[in-house]
Design an enzyme around this catalytic site. Structure first.
Site, PDB file in Angstrom:
ATOM      1  N   ASP A  23     -20.133  50.012  13.675  1.00 60.03           N
ATOM      2  CA  ASP A  23     -19.371  49.501  14.665  1.00 60.03           C
ATOM      3  C   ASP A  23     -20.288  48.639  15.497  1.00 60.03           C
ATOM      4  O   ASP A  23     -19.935  48.191  16.482  1.00 60.03           O
ATOM      5  CB  ASP A  23     -18.860  50.605  15.509  1.00 60.03           C
ATOM      6  N   HIS A 227     -45.481  31.829  10.975  1.00 56.14           N
ATOM      7  CA  HIS A 227     -44.071  32.347  11.468  1.00 56.14           C
ATOM      8  C   HIS A 227     -44.286  33.854  11.764  1.00 56.14           C
ATOM      9  O   HIS A 227     -43.321  34.513  11.372  1.00 56.14           O
ATOM     10  CB  HIS A 227     -42.964  31.822  10.729  1.00 56.14           C
ATOM     11  N   ASP A 244     -46.534  32.591  20.978  1.00 62.76           N
ATOM     12  CA  ASP A 244     -45.408  31.344  20.991  1.00 62.76           C
ATOM     13  C   ASP A 244     -44.231  32.155  21.294  1.00 62.76           C
ATOM     14  O   ASP A 244     -43.280  32.845  20.581  1.00 62.76           O
ATOM     15  CB  ASP A 244     -45.365  30.929  19.351  1.00 62.76           C
ATOM     16  N   ASP A 255     -40.167  26.464  24.827  1.00 66.21           N
ATOM     17  CA  ASP A 255     -40.964  26.857  23.349  1.00 66.21           C
ATOM     18  C   ASP A 255     -42.182  26.532  23.809  1.00 66.21           C
ATOM     19  O   ASP A 255     -42.815  25.382  23.926  1.00 66.21           O
ATOM     20  CB  ASP A 255     -40.632  25.855  22.214  1.00 66.21           C
ATOM     21  N   HIS A 334     -48.726  21.735   9.852  1.00 69.02           N
ATOM     22  CA  HIS A 334     -47.518  21.548  10.313  1.00 69.02           C
ATOM     23  C   HIS A 334     -47.594  20.205  11.195  1.00 69.02           C
ATOM     24  O   HIS A 334     -48.595  19.253  11.493  1.00 69.02           O
ATOM     25  CB  HIS A 334     -46.975  22.671  11.273  1.00 69.02           C
ATOM     26  N   HIS A 338     -41.513  18.732  17.455  1.00 67.84           N
ATOM     27  CA  HIS A 338     -40.035  18.557  17.585  1.00 67.84           C
ATOM     28  C   HIS A 338     -39.216  18.474  18.506  1.00 67.84           C
ATOM     29  O   HIS A 338     -39.697  18.669  19.449  1.00 67.84           O
ATOM     30  CB  HIS A 338     -39.430  19.842  16.456  1.00 67.84           C
ATOM     31  N   HIS A 345     -35.636  24.471  17.584  1.00 68.93           N
ATOM     32  CA  HIS A 345     -35.889  23.031  16.550  1.00 68.93           C
ATOM     33  C   HIS A 345     -34.513  22.253  16.732  1.00 68.93           C
ATOM     34  O   HIS A 345     -33.479  22.448  15.965  1.00 68.93           O
ATOM     35  CB  HIS A 345     -35.986  23.247  15.173  1.00 68.93           C
ATOM     36  N   GLU A 368     -47.472  20.394  19.727  1.00 64.56           N
ATOM     37  CA  GLU A 368     -48.112  21.462  19.580  1.00 64.56           C
ATOM     38  C   GLU A 368     -49.138  21.585  18.473  1.00 64.56           C
ATOM     39  O   GLU A 368     -48.946  22.155  17.290  1.00 64.56           O
ATOM     40  CB  GLU A 368     -47.098  22.543  19.119  1.00 64.56           C
ATOM     41  N   TYR A 372     -55.879  26.330  12.016  1.00 52.67           N
ATOM     42  CA  TYR A 372     -55.547  27.687  11.283  1.00 52.67           C
ATOM     43  C   TYR A 372     -56.694  28.123  10.375  1.00 52.67           C
ATOM     44  O   TYR A 372     -56.362  27.241   9.262  1.00 52.67           O
ATOM     45  CB  TYR A 372     -54.316  27.863  10.908  1.00 52.67           C
ATOM     46  N   ARG A 390     -53.017  27.581  18.616  1.00 51.41           N
ATOM     47  CA  ARG A 390     -52.179  26.470  18.698  1.00 51.41           C
ATOM     48  C   ARG A 390     -51.851  26.254  20.240  1.00 51.41           C
ATOM     49  O   ARG A 390     -51.882  27.531  20.954  1.00 51.41           O
ATOM     50  CB  ARG A 390     -50.810  26.788  18.098  1.00 51.41           C
ATOM     51  N   GLU A 392     -49.069  24.522  22.835  1.00 48.39           N
ATOM     52  CA  GLU A 392     -47.580  23.912  22.473  1.00 48.39           C
ATOM     53  C   GLU A 392     -46.964  23.573  24.197  1.00 48.39           C
ATOM     54  O   GLU A 392     -47.043  24.800  25.024  1.00 48.39           O
ATOM     55  CB  GLU A 392     -46.587  24.830  21.850  1.00 48.39           C
TER      56      GLU A 392
HETATM   57  N1  GLY Z   1     -41.581  28.362  18.002  1.00 47.25           N
HETATM   58  C1  GLY Z   1     -41.222  27.425  17.247  1.00 47.25           C
HETATM   59  C2  GLY Z   1     -41.929  26.387  17.165  1.00 47.25           C
HETATM   60  O1  GLY Z   1     -42.954  26.269  17.854  1.00 47.25           O
HETATM   61  O2  GLY Z   1     -41.694  25.397  16.515  1.00 47.25           O
HETATM   62 MN    MN Z   2     -43.268  27.395  19.671  1.00 45.13          MN
HETATM   63 MN    MN Z   3     -42.428  24.509  18.724  1.00 47.28          MN
END
Ligand code: GLY
Ligand code: MN
Ligand code: MN
Length: 423
Positions: A23, A227, A244, A255, A334, A338, A345, A368, A372, A390, A392
């Site tokens: 439920d 992640h 993050d 973010d 990466h 974004h 995102h 960002e 690593y 990182r 950001e």
């Molecule tokens: N928190 C996800 C990113 O930084 O893209």
């Molecule tokens: Mn982030």
């Molecule tokens: Mn981000």
């Protein structure tokens, strides 16, 4: 509606409540596109837009008001609320959608809708169209084209209005305060999730109940897992902590990532790598300006990071060749960031006609860069191994340049060390 054009129709459904177990349901989060168009925060709803329909252009199907439902589950707008509060021109019970919608589709040219996103809507729409076709002897025609609504909508969402920017600034300010609070509370011996609780506590105390995405609170080598969300390890003196996390304000995300020493003092090796990431971030932010291609910030960060890694001895060779061979990717794998908006995102194309699009006022994006260094990376000195960093921030493109929305959290080595000594 101007973009849909006369003779056409657009349809979009709300998000659904998803069961967690028996439920108990997962917290409801409205579909971003649906909320963008309607501001209506209930499940079991469908919005229809019919340009120049005489009886009204905007129709909302939703749950009828039900006293018992209100007692058990709480407030809902009902058909009256849909028109009075949410300004639909017409409202109908969602249970009648199969009877009413085919009539609205008759003699229309194109149907704009989010194709393939809601399998029930996909299925129903085809059924309604088949039904209309079967009536063709009565003189009605069925729409001949199904068109992606996202194409129009996501281009609109990419450019934030003044009202949207207000919400994003609030999300950014509250999130920044949460990060500061986490920095102040962090101590060796705490578990990562205890630091996470400081973030959530701050966000909620400051009036924002939801996080925009699951927080990453990653001590030491866990920061190298991009992640990481387990957040269940013990924090060690001497390690860095990467956080993050961002709050959501009325469906708009912040973010932010900060990386700081668990003990409040960077080691010499941590300092060197941290300063390199910060230099890359600051240089990338300088490339945010209307008319500049979106990719320039990324390329700038890649240049700063690659030449920095050569100076520190983590990469060997000539910088242009290392960049061409993408050698930096083993440590910075990466992209620079974004689009940011209702979704962390966020929607919007990054390339137009195969070219990186140029920045325009009203866009919001993250910057960002990160480094690593895997624990088992045998090609680098031991002192670098297992460090993940990182930094950001959220950046609004303005008429003349940029505005960083998340400046409320310190990021220079001196600032971080000094606020962490204050406690
Ligand atoms: N928190 C996800 C990113 O930084 O893209
Ligand atoms: Mn982030
Ligand atoms: Mn981000």
């Amino acid at each position: 509606m101007a973009q849909i054009g006369k003779k056409n129709i657009a349809i979009i459904s709300s998000a659904s409540v998803r069961p967690r177990n028996r439920d108990v349901d997962y917290p409801f989060r409205q579909d971003s596109d649906f909320y963008y168009l309607t501001g209506f925060n209930e499940p079991d709803a469908l919005a229809v837009f019919i340009p120049e329909r005489k009886e009204g252009e905007y129709i909302l199907f939703c749950r009828e008001f039900d006293k018992k439902k209100a007692l058990w589950e709480g407030a809902h707008a009902g058909l009256e609320g849909a028109t009075l509060v949410y300004e639909a021109d017409d409202s109908f019970p969602i249970t009648d959608v199969a009877d009413i919608l085919p009539g609205l589709l008759e003699n229309k040219g194109k149907v704009f809708y989010p194709m393939g996103r809601d399998s029930e809507l996909d299925h129903n729409l085809l059924e309604w169209l088949t039904h209309i076709r079967s009536q063709s002897r009565t003189g009605v025609t069925a729409p001949g084209e199904l068109v992606s609504l996202e194409h129009i909508l996501h281009e609109m969402r990419l450019f934030k209005s003044a009202a949207e920017i207000q919400l994003m600034k609030r999300a950014a300010e509250v999130s920044a305060k949460g990060h500061v609070s986490a920095m102040l509370k962090c101590q060796p011996g705490m578990f990562e999730y205890q630091v996470e609780s400081e973030l959530i506590y701050s966000f909620m105390q400051l009036g924002l109940r939801a996080v925009a995405y699951p927080s990453i609170v990653a001590g030491g080598k866990n920061a190298c897992i991009l992640h990481y969300t387990e957040n269940d390890a013990k924090l060690k003196r001497g390690d860095l902590l990467l956080i993050d996390a961002g709050a959501e304000c009325d469906h708009y995300a912040a973010d932010i990532t900060r990386t700081f020493p668990v003990s409040g003092r960077f080691s010499p090796a941590q300092k060197q790598l941290y300063q390199l990431v910060l230099d890359a971030q600051l240089a990338a932010i300088e490339q945010i300006k209307p008319g500049l291609p979106w990719n320039l910030a990324h390329e700038t960060a890649v240049e700063v990071i690659t030449s920095g890694l050569v100076k520190l001895g983590l990469l060997k060779g000539r910088v242009p060749k290392l960049i061409k061979d993408e050698k930096y990717k083993q440590f910075f794998m990466h992209r620079i960031g974004h689009w940011l908006g209702m979704d962390v995102h966020d929607v919007g194309d990054y390339k137009v006609d195969g070219e990186w699009r140029t920045l325009e006022p009203g866009m919001v994006l993250t910057i960002e860069p990160g480094l690593y260094i895997p624990l088992d990376c045998k090609t680098v000195d031991k002192k670098w191994q297992g460090i993940g960093i990182r930094i950001e921030d959220d950046v609004l493109v303005t008429k003349n340049g940029y505005e960083v929305l998340t400046n409320g959290v310190p990021k220079t080595i001196d600032e971080i060390e000094s606020i962490m000594q204050e406690v």
